[in-house]
Motif scaffolding. Structure first.
Motif, PDB file in Angstrom:
ATOM      1  N   ARG A  13       0.913  -1.238  -0.017  1.00 30.09           N
ATOM      2  CA  ARG A  13      -0.138  -0.152   0.081  1.00 30.09           C
ATOM      3  C   ARG A  13       0.883   1.369   0.011  1.00 30.09           C
ATOM      4  O   ARG A  13       1.896   1.264   0.407  1.00 30.09           O
ATOM      5  CB  ARG A  13      -0.776  -0.018   1.214  1.00 30.09           C
ATOM      6  CG  ARG A  13      -2.125  -1.132   1.372  1.00 30.09           C
ATOM      7  CD  ARG A  13      -2.921  -0.747   0.098  1.00 30.09           C
ATOM      8  NE  ARG A  13      -3.687   0.676   0.119  1.00 30.09           N
ATOM      9  CZ  ARG A  13      -4.656   1.189   0.786  1.00 30.09           C
ATOM     10  NH1 ARG A  13      -5.373  -0.009   1.500  1.00 30.09           N
ATOM     11  NH2 ARG A  13      -5.077   2.160   0.775  1.00 30.09           N
ATOM     12  N   LEU A  14       0.326   2.347  -0.616  1.00 28.96           N
ATOM     13  CA  LEU A  14       1.092   3.624  -0.538  1.00 28.96           C
ATOM     14  C   LEU A  14       0.647   4.139   0.960  1.00 28.96           C
ATOM     15  O   LEU A  14      -0.589   3.603   1.289  1.00 28.96           O
ATOM     16  CB  LEU A  14       0.416   4.565  -1.420  1.00 28.96           C
ATOM     17  CG  LEU A  14       0.775   4.336  -3.110  1.00 28.96           C
ATOM     18  CD1 LEU A  14      -0.158   5.283  -3.805  1.00 28.96           C
ATOM     19  CD2 LEU A  14       2.179   4.527  -3.149  1.00 28.96           C
ATOM     20  N   CYS A  49      11.071   7.518  -3.308  1.00 24.58           N
ATOM     21  CA  CYS A  49      10.021   7.255  -4.084  1.00 24.58           C
ATOM     22  C   CYS A  49       9.207   5.887  -3.067  1.00 24.58           C
ATOM     23  O   CYS A  49      10.028   5.198  -3.110  1.00 24.58           O
ATOM     24  CB  CYS A  49      10.299   7.046  -5.591  1.00 24.58           C
ATOM     25  SG  CYS A  49       8.593   6.149  -6.421  1.00 24.58           S
ATOM     26  N   TRP A  50       7.865   6.076  -3.381  1.00 21.79           N
ATOM     27  CA  TRP A  50       7.345   4.885  -2.487  1.00 21.79           C
ATOM     28  C   TRP A  50       6.524   4.546  -3.662  1.00 21.79           C
ATOM     29  O   TRP A  50       5.654   5.039  -4.141  1.00 21.79           O
ATOM     30  CB  TRP A  50       6.392   5.348  -1.516  1.00 21.79           C
ATOM     31  CG  TRP A  50       5.733   4.579  -0.586  1.00 21.79           C
ATOM     32  CD1 TRP A  50       4.863   3.167  -1.282  1.00 21.79           C
ATOM     33  CD2 TRP A  50       5.701   4.367   0.788  1.00 21.79           C
ATOM     34  NE1 TRP A  50       4.427   2.597   0.068  1.00 21.79           N
ATOM     35  CE2 TRP A  50       4.802   3.168   1.094  1.00 21.79           C
ATOM     36  CE3 TRP A  50       6.224   5.053   1.763  1.00 21.79           C
ATOM     37  CZ2 TRP A  50       4.461   2.625   2.476  1.00 21.79           C
ATOM     38  CZ3 TRP A  50       6.158   4.676   3.013  1.00 21.79           C
ATOM     39  CH2 TRP A  50       4.855   3.614   3.268  1.00 21.79           C
ATOM     40  N   GLY A  52       3.442   1.718  -4.425  1.00 17.79           N
ATOM     41  CA  GLY A  52       2.310   0.698  -3.887  1.00 17.79           C
ATOM     42  C   GLY A  52       1.101   1.139  -4.473  1.00 17.79           C
ATOM     43  O   GLY A  52       0.841   1.844  -5.442  1.00 17.79           O
ATOM     44  N   PRO A  54      -2.689   2.170  -4.475  1.00 19.56           N
ATOM     45  CA  PRO A  54      -3.499   3.368  -3.955  1.00 19.56           C
ATOM     46  C   PRO A  54      -4.644   3.009  -3.010  1.00 19.56           C
ATOM     47  O   PRO A  54      -5.343   3.895  -2.189  1.00 19.56           O
ATOM     48  CB  PRO A  54      -3.920   4.166  -5.076  1.00 19.56           C
ATOM     49  CG  PRO A  54      -3.787   3.374  -6.239  1.00 19.56           C
ATOM     50  CD  PRO A  54      -3.135   2.284  -5.897  1.00 19.56           C
ATOM     51  N   THR A  66       3.468  13.877  -2.189  1.00 12.71           N
ATOM     52  CA  THR A  66       3.049  14.369  -0.787  1.00 12.71           C
ATOM     53  C   THR A  66       3.525  15.613  -0.103  1.00 12.71           C
ATOM     54  O   THR A  66       4.441  16.268  -0.800  1.00 12.71           O
ATOM     55  CB  THR A  66       3.367  13.288   0.240  1.00 12.71           C
ATOM     56  OG1 THR A  66       4.649  13.510   0.554  1.00 12.71           O
ATOM     57  CG2 THR A  66       2.834  12.034  -0.188  1.00 12.71           C
ATOM     58  N   LEU A  72       5.043   9.498  -4.789  1.00 11.94           N
ATOM     59  CA  LEU A  72       4.269   8.265  -4.586  1.00 11.94           C
ATOM     60  C   LEU A  72       3.847   7.959  -6.251  1.00 11.94           C
ATOM     61  O   LEU A  72       3.503   8.614  -6.971  1.00 11.94           O
ATOM     62  CB  LEU A  72       2.968   8.479  -3.971  1.00 11.94           C
ATOM     63  CG  LEU A  72       2.747   8.916  -2.639  1.00 11.94           C
ATOM     64  CD1 LEU A  72       1.643   9.098  -1.806  1.00 11.94           C
ATOM     65  CD2 LEU A  72       3.905   8.237  -1.627  1.00 11.94           C
ATOM     66  N   HIS A  73       4.174   6.527  -6.348  1.00 16.19           N
ATOM     67  CA  HIS A  73       3.992   5.917  -7.802  1.00 16.19           C
ATOM     68  C   HIS A  73       3.073   4.739  -7.699  1.00 16.19           C
ATOM     69  O   HIS A  73       3.285   3.622  -7.066  1.00 16.19           O
ATOM     70  CB  HIS A  73       5.311   5.450  -8.349  1.00 16.19           C
ATOM     71  CG  HIS A  73       5.059   4.725  -9.475  1.00 16.19           C
ATOM     72  ND1 HIS A  73       5.498   5.586 -10.665  1.00 16.19           N
ATOM     73  CD2 HIS A  73       4.741   3.493 -10.150  1.00 16.19           C
ATOM     74  CE1 HIS A  73       5.313   4.692 -11.716  1.00 16.19           C
ATOM     75  NE2 HIS A  73       5.001   3.596 -11.388  1.00 16.19           N
ATOM     76  N   PRO A  74       1.868   5.107  -7.876  1.00 21.63           N
ATOM     77  CA  PRO A  74       0.946   3.874  -7.694  1.00 21.63           C
ATOM     78  C   PRO A  74       0.815   2.916  -8.707  1.00 21.63           C
ATOM     79  O   PRO A  74       1.074   2.859  -9.828  1.00 21.63           O
ATOM     80  CB  PRO A  74      -0.384   4.822  -8.130  1.00 21.63           C
ATOM     81  CG  PRO A  74      -0.041   6.380  -7.857  1.00 21.63           C
ATOM     82  CD  PRO A  74       1.212   6.371  -8.422  1.00 21.63           C
TER      83      PRO A  74
END
Length: 482
Positions: A13-14, A49-50, A52, A54, A66, A72-74
């Motif tokens: 998960r993000l 970078c995260w 995960g 969304p 954020t 954030l990379h969905p």
């Protein structure tokens, strides 16, 4: 062109919850949970970078940052992906298997195929965002195959893997029909981290039994060499894989961002206790509504103490926060039904008009509200049947650094290895829970100096071993195994 990053975290998960609205817009809110609590400060420091999911099916927004600067990379998952990969293999197969078969795991080959395909999606997403020679930190049991896939895609990467739940005894793990593939996936990392030395030792023992060679159901132990087992604490052991790589294996107990834990104001605490009927003793539980958390057992223990007169319903309340979790899975629905039935029965037997003895909230609460609960609670119960660590216990302790309060903790929670001055109990034994509930109340009332000494010792441990110590020790060791 995709932005490339030298530091990438990939998790199921993000760190946000995204809700898709009928008009095509999205709303995004910070996500609760121990993994987010632990990793967000690390990402903020690295400006990384995260990668995960969304939290929505069939749709995913473009990459975004954020407010604190984390990219954030969905990863987009279909409804079928979610059912087979997440609800199926991750949480109806791996979760019960890794928690010592509290409920029977389901071994479904279609779920396994979904699990492999989704792990490939996550690995492909990392491949898009990771710069050359980047450090990639893969998180938890949903992504056990990602290190191995990434190793094949991108041999230049430095790959760490951390398991946030317990790793089972090898004899249990060997039930898994796809055990060789899972071990191969994990051994794609340069460093594999667990919370406890026992978890690391279980994995090292498994590598002797299941080498992960293609087409082998018995394993080839001679293709693996295990060294340094006697000194497992952080990285003191490693596995030599069949292709000659050295994979570090060690224990790195996760903790919390203690700087973000503040004691709630006295006025907020007094207002909450007034809302609860101004009791002498407030017991508190804060958990996901999961069958591993032992929520029902602590309620039954409370009920028996009320029945026997060990606790007075006129002066005692129990506040249980149960965050909704995996509610489409049968065992979770059964757990919720049992907990809510117990709440109703206890209140029917011992509550008074307008004054229930159990206050039950089945929803997520904001961090500020939780902080008020932690500060207001005289006794916190953290009684899982099995838990990798349990950060709620550490959050409660950090909120009572002055020595107030008491923590009742399952001996089967990872946190029990560190919070040794908690009131340890066997969560399978109602008498054990009851004894520690009474002991905690007795010490708070009649031996407050002793209770304060125990709580301060626990607080010192948490404050000196915070999330930054966890992350820096893992990442420093990862550098050694590049």
């Amino acid at each position: 062109m995709e932005e490339l990053n030298s530091f990438v975290v990939v998790a199921n998960r993000l760190p946000v919850d995204m809700t898709a609205h009928p008009d095509g817009t999205y709303s995004i809110t910070p996500s609760p949970g121990g993994l987010v609590t632990g990793l967000s400060p690390v990402l903020e420091q690295h400006r990384g970078c995260w990668v995960g999911w969304p939290g929505t099916v069939d749709v995913a927004p473009d990459p975004f940052r954020t407010d604190t600067g984390i990219l954030l990379h969905p990863v987009r998952l279909t409804a079928s992906d979610f059912e087979g990969f997440y609800e199926g293999f991750s949480n109806a197969t791996l979760w019960p298997l890794f928690h010592d078969l509290i409920v029977p795991p389901v071994y479904d080959v279609d779920w396994w195929h979904d699990f492999r395909e989704v792990n490939l999606k996550f690995a492909e997403a990392v491949n898009q965002v990771a710069a050359e020679n980047a450090t990639v930190w893969v998180q938890d049991y949903q992504l056990l195959l990602v290190p191995g896939i990434l190793r094949q895609m991108r041999p230049d990467l430095c790959i760490g893997f951390f398991l946030h739940i317990p790793f089972p005894n090898p004899e249990l793990f060997r039930q898994l029909p796809w055990r060789e593939e899972i071990v191969r996936g994990m051994l794609g990392a340069d460093l594999i981290g667990f919370h406890l030395p026992q978890n690391a030792d279980n994995f090292l023992s498994l590598t002797r039994q299941v080498a992960g060679t293609a087409g082998s159901h018995t394993g080839q132990p001679d293709e693996l060499e295990v060294e340094g087992e006697a000194a497992i604490r952080e990285v003191k052991a490693h596995v030599i894989t069949a292709d000659g790589r050295k994979v570090g294996v060690g224990a790195f107990p996760i903790s919390i961002d203690t700087g973000a834990v503040e004691q709630a104001s006295q006025s907020s605490v007094e207002a909450l206790r007034a809302d609860l009927g101004s009791p002498e003793i407030v017991f508190l539980g804060v958990d996901r509504l999961d069958y591993t958390k032992g929520i029902l057992q602590r309620l039954l223990a409370f009920e028996e103490l009320l029945e026997s007169g060990g606790l007075d319903p006129a002066t005692t309340v129990f506040l249980q926060v149960a965050t909704p979790s995996r509610e489409r899975i049968e065992h979770y629905r059964v757990s919720r039904s049992q907990v809510e039935e117990a709440v109703g029965r206890i209140n029917g037997r011992f509550g008074r008009m307008g004054h229930p003895v159990v206050h039950y909230l089945h929803r997520s609460l904001p961090k500020d509200d939780l902080q008020i609960l932690y500060t207001a609670a005289d006794v916190m119960l953290v009684t899982p049947f099995k838990d990798g660590m349990n950060l709620v216990a550490k959050e409660y302790v950090a909120a009572h650094r002055s020595g107030t309060g008491a923590l009742i903790l399952s001996e089967f929670a990872g946190a029990a290895d560190e919070l040794t001055e908690a009131y340890l109990c066997n969560p399978f034994d109602l008498e054990s829970i009851k004894r520690q509930m009474l002991a905690a109340v007795h010490d708070l009332r009649h031996n407050p100096d002793y209770a304060a000494e125990r709580m301060r010792a626990n607080s010192e441990q948490v404050l000196s071993h915070d999330v930054n110590v966890w992350a820096s020790s893992f990442l420093t060791c990862l550098e050694d195994f590049k």
